[in-house]
Design a protein around this motif. Structure first.
Motif, short mmCIF file in Angstrom:
data_model
loop_
_atom_site.label_atom_id
_atom_site.label_comp_id
_atom_site.label_asym_id
_atom_site.label_seq_id
_atom_site.Cartn_x
_atom_site.Cartn_y
_atom_site.Cartn_z
N GLU A 205 70.53 -41.55 72.99
CA GLU A 205 70.58 -43.04 73.37
C GLU A 205 71.70 -43.08 74.53
O GLU A 205 71.71 -43.72 75.32
N ASN A 206 72.78 -42.22 74.54
CA ASN A 206 73.81 -41.76 75.42
C ASN A 206 72.99 -41.45 76.80
O ASN A 206 73.60 -41.57 77.78
N ASP A 209 71.69 -43.97 79.41
CA ASP A 209 72.39 -45.27 79.38
C ASP A 209 73.67 -45.05 80.43
O ASP A 209 74.53 -44.83 80.31
N ASP A 361 70.28 -52.36 78.73
CA ASP A 361 69.71 -51.65 77.58
C ASP A 361 68.33 -50.97 77.51
O ASP A 361 67.76 -50.57 76.91
N VAL A 364 67.68 -47.36 76.72
CA VAL A 364 67.62 -47.23 75.24
C VAL A 364 66.49 -47.71 74.50
O VAL A 364 65.79 -47.15 73.58
#
Length: 431
Positions: A205-206, A209, A361, A364
């Protein structure tokens, strides 16, 4: 008043007091149970990596990077997708990956000796080939040997592009895609490995982002490049996954974060010119740990002198020397240490019942949905994205960081001044 009458009167008063209806307590407002959004529900289902877990079934469809090729100098224990294994290299240079324990008396094979046929247990000499098949039991008479009945786990392994890859699935594996920077000749490369004390999804997820860089990496070697908070322009699907585009208008560049199945970020880091190009792979260890294998390519500036090229090489080599091999849970890079802290601070497995996703987001959210779409494709008998089987596969090229007005016009001091001006404007006044 007579004592008897006084007692009777007091008794009546006490009785009346006891029988008086109590004031009703104010009813507490009922709070509706929190309903998780679809993306949060998906994330909770993606944690497990066992053979029957959704994410575990998906990862077993791909070649997974598990080690830096140059670091495989002797057998070593590895844990991949929840399985304990031993990785070794045969005399001909090919890697092997088998179950950690000898089937004889459960001793670890990590201290075994390697010969042309495989790895031999240090305890009683049972020998296993690269498929996990036992091929020799030297302490037993030939008539009593039962090698053919003894087999431990054994997985296909390849040494390609300076990375050891493993295929833990069944059937014929796909090709290892020839990503662009793997075959570039106009520069030099380095490959490093990192460990994460958290679930693999938190690391992935990083990757998608881009907004976090303006805050998490605010004071780092990237300070001048990430000073401006970007706008998240769009998220588009690709044959290999999807791409997230974000733009920093004042700084004059767009960043393209390519998410590539099963868990790779193809991106450029624009704090040097030409930009540092990265393939950042994530491989799950188990539910609460993961590893990163990062392939870094540093292109040579067009027309650069030998001195400039050597300076860039020394810069990367100095970075490599800072990576502490004796403590795999630390990073020699300040930027990556900041990432590791943010990912691990969520806990070994982030409890997403407490999260609140926002418009920023979108990367994500798309990541989680992309995983679920890929798992549904498998359930429908189809192949997930980025599975390549054509041996004539061309190089996969990625468009990464784009400077709209040219790096030569990029003014770090100017961008810092702009950031400071914005912060002053945002400060509350005394009026």
């Amino acid at each position: 008043m007579a004592p008897k009458q006084a007692r009777e009167k007091g008794l009546k008063q006490n009785t009346a007091t006891r029988r008086a209806p109590r004031a009703k307590a104010k009813a507490k407002p009922k709070t509706a149970p929190r309903v998780l959004g679809t993306a949060s529900q998906i994330a909770q289902k993606l944690v497990g990596v066992g053979p029957k877990d959704p994410a575990g079934r998906l990862f077993r469809r791909y070649w997974l990077p598990i080690e830096v090729a140059g670091d495989l100098t002797k057998p070593k224990e590895v844990r991949i997708l929840g399985e304990d294994l031993v990785l070794f290299r045969l005399p001909n240079g090919k890697p092997g990956l088998v179950g950690r324990k000898c089937a004889h008396r459960n001793t670890s094979l990590v201290l075994g000796t390697v010969d042309a046929s495989g790895i031999r247990c240090a305890y009683h000499g049972w020998l296993y080939d690269a498929t996990g098949q036992c091929v020799d039991q030297p302490a037993d008479p030939a008539a009593t040997r039962f090698c053919k009945d003894i087999k431990i786990a054994g997985y296909r392994c390849e040494d390609r592009y300076g990375i050891i890859w493993a295929y833990l699935g069944e059937g014929e594996p796909p090709l290892i895609p020839p990503y662009d920077i793997f075959v570039c000749q106009d520069g030099f490369n380095r490959t490093v490995k990192s460990y994460h004390k958290c679930n693999w999804l938190q690391v992935c997820e990083n990757m998608v982002d881009p907004q976090h860089t303006s805050f998490l990496h605010r004071f780092s070697p990237l300070t001048d490049v990430v000073a401006e908070c970007p706008t998240l322009d769009k998220v588009e699907d690709t044959p290999y996954g999807f791409v997230v585009q974000s733009t920093r208008e004042d700084q004059g560049h767009s960043r393209l974060d390519h998410f590539v199945f099963p868990a790779m970020n193809r991106v450029a880091v624009n704090h040097i010119h030409p930009p540092l190009e990265l393939c950042w792979f994530v491989t799950p260890v188990d539910e609460t740990h993961a590893i990163s294998i990062t392939y870094r390519f540093v292109p040579e500036p067009p027309g650069a002198s030998a001195e400039v090229i050597q300076r860039r090489i020394r810069m990367v080599e100095e970075f490599d020397r800072k990576i502490p091999r004796d403590n795999p849970y630390e990073s020699g890079s300040l930027v990556f240490s900041q990432d590791m802290w943010a990912m691990e601070a969520q806990g070994p497995i982030s409890d997403r019942t407490f999260e609140n996703l926002a418009q920023s987001d979108r990367g994500v959210i798309r990541l989680r949905r992309a995983y679920w779409d890929a798992i549904k494709a498998i359930d429908a008998g189809k192949e997930p994205p980025n599975i390549w089987r054509d041996p004539k596969l061309a190089i996969l090229n990625f468009e990464t960081g784009i400077f709209h007005r040219g790096f030569e016009n990029f003014d770090p001091q100017g961008s810092n001044a702009q950031r400071a001006a914005r912060e002053r404007e945002a400060e509350p006044t005394n009026a």
